[in-house]
Design a protein around this motif. Structure first.
Motif, PDB file in Angstrom:
ATOM      1  N   ASN A   1      10.257   0.285   3.977  1.00  0.00           N
ATOM      2  CA  ASN A   1       9.356   1.208   3.210  1.00  0.00           C
ATOM      3  C   ASN A   1      10.251   2.220   2.734  1.00  0.00           C
ATOM      4  O   ASN A   1      11.228   2.618   3.200  1.00  0.00           O
ATOM      5  CB  ASN A   1       8.422   1.887   4.167  1.00  0.00           C
ATOM      6  N   THR A   2      10.021   2.633   1.404  1.00  0.00           N
ATOM      7  CA  THR A   2      10.754   3.422   0.626  1.00  0.00           C
ATOM      8  C   THR A   2       9.964   4.583  -0.014  1.00  0.00           C
ATOM      9  O   THR A   2       8.891   4.524  -0.265  1.00  0.00           O
ATOM     10  CB  THR A   2      11.666   2.844  -0.487  1.00  0.00           C
TER      11      THR A   2
ATOM     12  N   LYS B   1       0.839  -1.228   0.057  1.00  0.00           N
ATOM     13  CA  LYS B   1      -0.096  -0.069   0.067  1.00  0.00           C
ATOM     14  C   LYS B   1       0.896   1.338   0.036  1.00  0.00           C
ATOM     15  O   LYS B   1       2.267   0.999   0.372  1.00  0.00           O
ATOM     16  CB  LYS B   1      -0.783   0.094   1.293  1.00  0.00           C
ATOM     17  N   ILE B   2       0.190   2.468  -0.282  1.00  0.00           N
ATOM     18  CA  ILE B   2       1.102   3.555  -0.325  1.00  0.00           C
ATOM     19  C   ILE B   2       0.476   4.181   1.334  1.00  0.00           C
ATOM     20  O   ILE B   2      -0.672   4.376   1.398  1.00  0.00           O
ATOM     21  CB  ILE B   2       0.531   4.569  -1.542  1.00  0.00           C
ATOM     22  N   LEU B   3       1.537   4.704   1.823  1.00  0.00           N
ATOM     23  CA  LEU B   3       1.306   5.496   3.061  1.00  0.00           C
ATOM     24  C   LEU B   3       1.242   6.808   3.154  1.00  0.00           C
ATOM     25  O   LEU B   3       0.831   7.476   3.953  1.00  0.00           O
ATOM     26  CB  LEU B   3       2.547   4.935   4.042  1.00  0.00           C
ATOM     27  N   ASP B   4       2.170   7.500   2.261  1.00  0.00           N
ATOM     28  CA  ASP B   4       1.991   8.971   2.358  1.00  0.00           C
ATOM     29  C   ASP B   4       2.541   9.413   0.843  1.00  0.00           C
ATOM     30  O   ASP B   4       2.804   8.710  -0.043  1.00  0.00           O
ATOM     31  CB  ASP B   4       3.175   9.282   3.219  1.00  0.00           C
TER      32      ASP B   4
ATOM     33  N   GLU C   1       6.267  11.971  -5.152  1.00  0.00           N
ATOM     34  CA  GLU C   1       6.763  10.765  -4.550  1.00  0.00           C
ATOM     35  C   GLU C   1       6.036  10.103  -3.324  1.00  0.00           C
ATOM     36  O   GLU C   1       5.266  10.822  -2.850  1.00  0.00           O
ATOM     37  CB  GLU C   1       8.216  10.966  -3.843  1.00  0.00           C
ATOM     38  N   TYR C   2       5.930   8.782  -3.497  1.00  0.00           N
ATOM     39  CA  TYR C   2       4.922   8.197  -2.788  1.00  0.00           C
ATOM     40  C   TYR C   2       5.819   7.204  -1.688  1.00  0.00           C
ATOM     41  O   TYR C   2       6.759   6.416  -2.089  1.00  0.00           O
ATOM     42  CB  TYR C   2       4.005   6.911  -3.586  1.00  0.00           C
ATOM     43  N   PHE C   3       5.223   7.373  -0.535  1.00  0.00           N
ATOM     44  CA  PHE C   3       6.011   6.280   0.550  1.00  0.00           C
ATOM     45  C   PHE C   3       5.377   5.041   0.372  1.00  0.00           C
ATOM     46  O   PHE C   3       4.010   4.816   0.694  1.00  0.00           O
ATOM     47  CB  PHE C   3       5.422   6.995   2.025  1.00  0.00           C
ATOM     48  N   VAL C   4       6.156   3.734   0.041  1.00  0.00           N
ATOM     49  CA  VAL C   4       5.553   2.475  -0.435  1.00  0.00           C
ATOM     50  C   VAL C   4       5.768   1.723   0.597  1.00  0.00           C
ATOM     51  O   VAL C   4       7.020   1.456   1.180  1.00  0.00           O
ATOM     52  CB  VAL C   4       6.296   2.028  -1.698  1.00  0.00           C
TER      53      VAL C   4
END
Length: 86
Positions: free
Chosen positions: A45-46, A16-19, A32-35
């Motif tokens: 997580n990156t 999922k995407i967190l942020d 950019e997405y926090f994965v």
């Protein structure tokens, strides 16, 4: 699942995407997405630029955006892209 192929040919599946954030210092100021990666702990997580996960990550991004207050299914990654069903 949602798969992203890394250069070393390992396949990582987006859980999922967190942020999300605007990437500072880039010409396009792309998002950019926090994965969160399936099967990996949160320490793995990156932050990934949209270019790295577009296509395979669009479903996870749409789910993340819809979970926000006033959620929308519009994906922003340099160029806007509408997701079906909205």
């Amino acid at each position: 699942g949602l798969e992203v192929e890394a250069e070393d040919t390992d396949i990582y599946i987006i859980d999922k995407i967190l942020d999300a954030r605007q990437a500072a210092g880039t010409r396009t100021h792309s998002t950019e997405y926090f994965v969160s990666w399936r099967g990996y702990s949160e320490e793995w997580n990156t932050w990934e630029p949209y270019e790295n996960i577009k296509g395979t990550g669009d479903e996870a991004i749409a789910a993340y955006l819809q979970s926000l207050p006033g959620g929308s299914s519009t994906i922003q990654g340099g160029a806007n892209k509408r997701v079906r069903g909205r």
